[in-house]
Design a protein around this motif. Structure first.
Motif, mmCIF file in Angstrom:
data_model
loop_
_atom_site.group_PDB
_atom_site.id
_atom_site.type_symbol
_atom_site.label_atom_id
_atom_site.label_comp_id
_atom_site.label_asym_id
_atom_site.label_seq_id
_atom_site.Cartn_x
_atom_site.Cartn_y
_atom_site.Cartn_z
ATOM 1 N N ARG A 109 22.897 12.439 -43.961
ATOM 2 C CA ARG A 109 21.950 11.770 -43.056
ATOM 3 C C ARG A 109 20.533 11.745 -43.625
ATOM 4 N NH1 ARG A 109 21.356 13.685 -37.559
ATOM 5 N NH2 ARG A 109 21.204 15.737 -38.520
ATOM 6 N N ALA A 110 20.293 12.445 -44.731
ATOM 7 C CA ALA A 110 18.955 12.491 -45.332
ATOM 8 C C ALA A 110 18.744 11.384 -46.355
ATOM 9 C CB ALA A 110 18.738 13.850 -46.002
ATOM 10 N N ARG A 111 19.774 10.595 -46.632
ATOM 11 C CA ARG A 111 19.708 9.596 -47.706
ATOM 12 C C ARG A 111 19.176 8.262 -47.175
ATOM 13 N NH1 ARG A 111 24.874 8.411 -49.296
ATOM 14 N NH2 ARG A 111 24.263 7.817 -51.423
ATOM 15 N N ASN A 112 18.046 8.314 -46.465
ATOM 16 C CA ASN A 112 17.419 7.102 -45.915
ATOM 17 C C ASN A 112 16.416 6.558 -46.922
ATOM 18 O OD1 ASN A 112 18.582 6.874 -43.210
ATOM 19 N ND2 ASN A 112 17.548 8.804 -42.796
ATOM 20 N N SER A 132 18.352 5.178 -57.486
ATOM 21 C CA SER A 132 19.443 6.074 -57.886
ATOM 22 C C SER A 132 18.927 7.461 -58.218
ATOM 23 C CB SER A 132 20.205 5.483 -59.068
ATOM 24 O OG SER A 132 19.347 5.261 -60.173
ATOM 25 N N GLU A 133 17.750 7.542 -58.855
ATOM 26 C CA GLU A 133 17.209 8.861 -59.204
ATOM 27 C C GLU A 133 16.776 9.623 -57.955
ATOM 28 O OE1 GLU A 133 13.685 10.974 -61.885
ATOM 29 O OE2 GLU A 133 14.129 8.829 -62.155
ATOM 30 N N LEU A 134 16.096 8.944 -57.032
ATOM 31 C CA LEU A 134 15.653 9.625 -55.812
ATOM 32 C C LEU A 134 16.845 10.091 -54.983
ATOM 33 C CD1 LEU A 134 13.494 10.568 -53.857
ATOM 34 C CD2 LEU A 134 13.390 8.239 -52.943
ATOM 35 N N ASP A 135 17.884 9.263 -54.890
ATOM 36 C CA ASP A 135 19.072 9.667 -54.148
ATOM 37 C C ASP A 135 19.689 10.922 -54.762
ATOM 38 O OD1 ASP A 135 21.109 9.498 -52.213
ATOM 39 O OD2 ASP A 135 22.362 8.272 -53.520
ATOM 40 N N ALA A 143 16.561 22.116 -49.875
ATOM 41 C CA ALA A 143 15.575 21.947 -48.804
ATOM 42 C C ALA A 143 15.720 20.583 -48.139
ATOM 43 C CB ALA A 143 14.167 22.102 -49.364
ATOM 44 N N ALA A 144 15.998 19.541 -48.924
ATOM 45 C CA ALA A 144 16.053 18.184 -48.384
ATOM 46 C C ALA A 144 17.182 17.997 -47.382
ATOM 47 C CB ALA A 144 16.192 17.169 -49.514
ATOM 48 N N GLY A 149 17.633 12.705 -39.731
ATOM 49 C CA GLY A 149 18.175 11.381 -39.971
ATOM 50 C C GLY A 149 17.161 10.279 -39.761
ATOM 51 N N ARG A 150 15.947 10.644 -39.281
ATOM 52 C CA ARG A 150 14.897 9.658 -39.029
ATOM 53 C C ARG A 150 13.894 9.571 -40.180
ATOM 54 N NH1 ARG A 150 13.632 11.520 -32.748
ATOM 55 N NH2 ARG A 150 15.787 12.066 -32.257
ATOM 56 N N PHE A 151 13.829 10.593 -41.015
ATOM 57 C CA PHE A 151 12.869 10.617 -42.121
ATOM 58 C C PHE A 151 13.224 9.517 -43.107
ATOM 59 C CE2 PHE A 151 10.786 12.025 -45.964
ATOM 60 C CZ PHE A 151 9.613 12.610 -45.506
#
Length: 450
Positions: A109-112, A132-135, A143-144, A149-151
Motif C-alpha cells: 500500500r506504500a507504492r503510491n 523503477s528505482e524509487l519503487d 521504515a517505508a 496508503g494515502r502518502f
C-alpha cells in the motif's frame, strides 16, 4: 552522495486537533480489502502507472475470476477491482504476485507513485528510471512500510502536470537535474537527477519521524510548525533551495503556472512523429471488452499502457510520422494510430477533446457505496452535454471520494438535494441547489461549467 536525514524536532499536535490516525488508515490494497455494498474492493498499486500488456492481462484475469469483471481507474493512476467475493482469500494476491504486481507484501500500500504519463513521448525527459528505482527503494526500506496508503510520490517530467496534484514528495525534471518538493511548499531543492529517487525516499522517511507525535498520514496533515521544521531538515541534507510555486490545474486568480492533463488523441514530437495515443475512460470504469481492446492495441504497437491520474490511458508507439505514406500507398503507422483511435471510440472511450464525457467524473455512488445518497454515475450520464470550460465531479455524499484538484464544479448529493459549487483550491463558491428535477440539474451543471 546524500546523507541520512536527522530526526525533525518532535512537536505535539495542534491544540484540540484530532489525529488523522484516530480512525485508522482504511485505504484498501491488494491484501487489505475494503468492504463495499457491491462486495469487497481491492486497490492494486501501479507505480508510475506503467503496465506491460501481460500484467494488464493478469489484472483482467483477477477481475473476472474473483470480481465483477470490470476495472476501475483511480485518481492516482492505480486500478481498483470491485465486487470481489469476501471468501476469495489469497487468490487475487497469488495471481497478481505471479505477474510481478505485488513485489513486497509489507509495502504493497506504500507504492503510491504517480508519473507524468507523456514523459519521454512529447520531447520531455523520461522518468521511467526514477519510477523503477524509487519503487525498489521504497520496497527495500523497512521504515517505508509504515507509510499510509494515502502518502503519495509524484514524478514530474517538467510538464507541471503531476506536480499540480498535491503529492507529499515530488521530483521535477529540470535542465538535466531535478527539483525536490515537499508537500505544497513553494521552496524546492535542486539536486542531481541521479540522486532524485534516494532523496525522495529519505524525505518520506523524515516525514515518518516528524509525524510520530501528530499521527499525520500526509505532509499536509502535519501541524504548521512541524511541517516547516520537516522542510528545513530535508533542505539541510539535500541541496540548494529555489522558489518554484506549484502549478495550478485550471485558470484561476492565483499565483503559479497553469497546467492541464494530456488531451485525448495523438501525441507527436516537434518533428511530427506520432509517439502515443491517449484515451479517456468515462467515469474511470472499463468493461472487460474495453480492457482487452486497450491491451491488444498496446501489444500491437509498444507493449505498454500508462494509466493516468485523470482516469485515462496512454499507449506509447511508435506510430511513425504524421501523414507518412507507406511504400505501396498503404496506410502509414500514423494512419494506424487514427484507425486504433477510431476503434477505441466505437468501444465507448474518449478519443478527442470534443467528447461530451471530457472532464466528467464521479465517485462510485449508489448502489456500490452504502454512504452514497444517489446513483451519481447515472445522474452524471444523464446530465452529459456540451464540453464545459471546467471539469465537473459528482459525489454521492460529503466525503467526495476521488475528487479532482485545482478548480472544478462540485456536485454533491445532500438530503436536501444536489448542491453545486465552484471550487478553486480551498475556496468554495456555492452556485445552486437543485432538488428532484433532472432537467434543471443538467442545466445548472452546464451553466456552472461554462
Amino acid at each position: 552522495m546524500l546523507a541520512a536525514m536527522p530526526d525533525s524536532a518532535p512537536s505535539p499536535l495542534s491544540a484540540g486537533g484530532p489525529s488523522p490516525r484516530d480512525g485508522g488508515d482504511a485505504c484498501p490494497g491488494t491484501l487489505r480489502l475494503h468492504r463495499a455494498d457491491d462486495g469487497a474492493l481491492a486497490r492494486v498499486r501501479v507505480p508510475g502507472g506503467v503496465l506491460s500488456a501481460d500484467r494488464a492481462d493478469a489484472l483482467l484475469a483477477v477481475a473476472r475470476r474473483f470480481g465483477d469483471g470490470e476495472l476501475h481507474l483511480t485518481s492516482r493512476g492505480n486500478v481498483q477491482l470491485r465486487g470481489l467475493d469476501a471468501e476469495c482469500g489469497g487468490g487475487p494476491a497469488e495471481l497478481l504476485g505471479a505477474a510481478g504486481l505485488l513485489p513486497s507484501v509489507a509495502h504493497e500500500r506504500a507504492r503510491n507513485i504517480m508519473a507524468s504519463p507523456l514523459a519521454g513521448l512529447d520531447g520531455s525527459p523520461s522518468v521511467s528510471r526514477w519510477s523503477s528505482e524509487l519503487d525498489g527503494l521504497v520496497c527495500g526500506s523497512a521504515a517505508a512500510a509504515a507509510l499510509s496508503g494515502r502518502f503519495l510520490f509524484a514524478l514530474d517530467a517538467g510538464l507541471g502536470d503531476v506536480d499540480a496534484l498535491g503529492a507529499d514528495v515530488t521530483l521535477i525534471a529540470e535542465g538535466g537535474g531535478c527539483l525536490l518538493r515537499v508537500g505544497a511548499a513553494d521552496e524546492v531543492f535542486r539536486l542531481p537527477a541521479a540522486d532524485g529517487p534516494r532523496a525522495a525516499l529519505l524525505a518520506a522517511e523524515a516525514f515518518l519521524r516528524a509525524a510520530r507525535d501528530s499521527g499525520a498520514w500526509r505532509v499536509k496533515d502535519l501541524p504548521d510548525d512541524v511541517r516547516a521544521a520537516l522542510v528545513r531538515t530535508i533542505g539541510a541534507s539535500v541541496g540548494p533551495v529555489v522558489r518554484r510555486p506549484r502549478p495550478r490545474t485550471a485558470k484561476a486568480p492565483a499565483p503559479g503556472p497553469v497546467t492541464a492533463p494530456p488531451e485525448s488523441g495523438t501525441t507527436a514530437t516537434a518533428a511530427a512523429t506520432v509517439t502515443a495515443i491517449s484515451v479517456g475512460v468515462p467515469l474511470g470504469r472499463l468493461a472487460p471488452a474495453q480492457w482487452r481492446l486497450l491491451t491488444e492495441t498496446a501489444r500491437r504497437y509498444g507493449n505498454e499502457l500508462r494509466l493516468t491520474p485523470w482516469r485515462g490511458i496512454v499507449i506509447p508507439g511508435p506510430f511513425g510520422r504524421t501523414g507518412q505514406a507507406g511504400p505501396t500507398g498503404q496506410t502509414s503507422r500514423s494512419g494506424h494510430a487514427a484507425e486504433a483511435l477510431g476503434t477505441l471510440a466505437t468501444a465507448g472511450l474518449i478519443t478527442g477533446p470534443d467528447s461530451p464525457w471530457t472532464g466528467v467524473g464521479a465517485c462510485i455512488g449508489h448502489p456500490g457505496c452504502a454512504k452514497s445518497l444517489s446513483d451519481v454515475r447515472a445522474e452524471a450520464g444523464a446530465a452529459v452535454g456540451p464540453v464545459g470550460r471546467l471539469p465537473v465531479y459528482w459525489s454521492g455524499c460529503e466525503r467526495r471520494c476521488g475528487h479532482p484538484h485545482g478548480e472544478w464544479i462540485d456536485v454533491v448529493v445532500t438530503p436536501e438535494g444536489h448542491r453545486i459549487s465552484h471550487v478553486r483550491g480551498e475556496h468554495r463558491d456555492p452556485r445552486a441547489a437543485v432538488r428532484d428535477d433532472p432537467a434543471a440539474l443538467a442545466a445548472a451543471v452546464a451553466e456552472a461549467r461554462a
